[in-house]
Design a protein around this motif. Sequence first.
Motif, short mmCIF file in Angstrom:
data_model
loop_
_atom_site.label_atom_id
_atom_site.label_comp_id
_atom_site.label_asym_id
_atom_site.label_seq_id
_atom_site.Cartn_x
_atom_site.Cartn_y
_atom_site.Cartn_z
N PHE A 212 75.64 41.82 20.00
CA PHE A 212 75.81 43.09 20.72
C PHE A 212 76.92 43.01 21.77
CE2 PHE A 212 71.18 44.01 19.64
CZ PHE A 212 71.46 45.12 18.85
N LEU A 213 76.91 41.98 22.60
CA LEU A 213 77.86 41.90 23.70
C LEU A 213 79.29 41.60 23.24
CD1 LEU A 213 75.47 40.19 26.25
CD2 LEU A 213 76.56 42.42 26.55
N PRO A 214 79.53 40.57 22.41
CA PRO A 214 80.90 40.39 21.92
C PRO A 214 81.42 41.57 21.12
CG PRO A 214 79.65 38.37 21.63
CD PRO A 214 78.67 39.44 22.04
N TYR A 215 80.55 42.23 20.35
CA TYR A 215 80.99 43.39 19.59
C TYR A 215 81.41 44.52 20.54
CZ TYR A 215 81.02 47.00 15.92
OH TYR A 215 81.39 47.99 15.05
N GLY A 216 80.60 44.75 21.57
CA GLY A 216 80.96 45.75 22.56
C GLY A 216 82.26 45.41 23.27
N LEU A 217 82.44 44.15 23.63
CA LEU A 217 83.67 43.72 24.29
C LEU A 217 84.88 43.88 23.37
CD1 LEU A 217 82.35 40.51 26.08
CD2 LEU A 217 83.29 42.53 27.22
N ALA A 218 84.69 43.64 22.09
CA ALA A 218 85.79 43.78 21.13
C ALA A 218 86.23 45.23 20.99
CB ALA A 218 85.38 43.23 19.76
N LEU A 219 85.29 46.15 21.20
CA LEU A 219 85.61 47.58 21.07
C LEU A 219 86.03 48.21 22.39
CD1 LEU A 219 82.56 48.70 18.85
CD2 LEU A 219 84.87 48.12 18.08
N GLY B 154 87.46 48.67 29.85
CA GLY B 154 86.73 47.86 30.83
C GLY B 154 85.34 48.37 31.12
N VAL B 155 84.72 49.00 30.14
CA VAL B 155 83.37 49.54 30.33
C VAL B 155 82.33 48.43 30.40
CG1 VAL B 155 81.56 50.93 29.23
CG2 VAL B 155 83.93 51.74 29.24
#
Length: 273
Positions: A216-223, A227-228
């Motif tokens: 969840f977290l790396p996927y969110g960071l990739a998208l 800077g959300v």
Amino acid sequence: MTQEHLFSDAYQPIQIARRVESMGVAKARADTLTMLVLAVLAGAFISLGALFFTVVVTDASLGFGVTRLLGGLSFCLGLVLVVIGGAELFTGNNLLAMAWASNLIGTRDVLRNWFLAYLGNVIGCLGTVLIVVWADTANVGGGAVGETALQIARAKSDLTLSEAFARGILCNALVCLAVWLAMGGRSVADKILGIIFPISAFVTIGFEHSIANWFFLPYGLALDGQGVVSIIGAGRNLAAVSAGNIVGGTLLVAGVYWLAYLRGGHGEKVRRS
């Protein structure tokens, strides 16, 4: 009791305890390459369940509770693949504490297994993130899936240290109970049914699973192009949730059941009686 009934009935709790204990010994003795390969698979399996959850809860109009429940049922895919397909999941392997408490394996054996499982799980999760980004899954539903993934990652990174730790404890108590129930089943259907309720419950309520969060977290960071999602918050979440998962799995499930059934050879006495 007929022979047919004997072989179709679920294992009794004392039998499950012995099976979990034996499973812990076998896992602790597995060679490094086998452990890593199966751990990478588990990370990928949990990631697929997490992605399934993300798609299901996207743009839903059934209300909060029902939507979360459907998402929780979808997430069960991950642990079903791990248990039925055969893989090594760090959170479920916290049950090795039962074999350790019975002096069947040493502390080094437990730590080795957890390290290899966690490492492989992370590799499997990050590899799945790369493929999912490559596949441009975020644009499914006109970009709605990507927005949902960002919201999930932001909410997780915004948790305080204590919130993430407590949710990690509660999460892995349910995950290890799901593994425990699956160990009580004799057929594939039994095992899946044992998994569904505890896993869908922890996801619906919003508890935190360290390995799922490595998707969840790396996927969110990739998208995240604005800077959300806080990188510091993501790191804090992963550390606190991992620690909480260990506490929930080892103390609230492995520890409690060891005290009930296996302490001081108590389990052997019950089994013989």
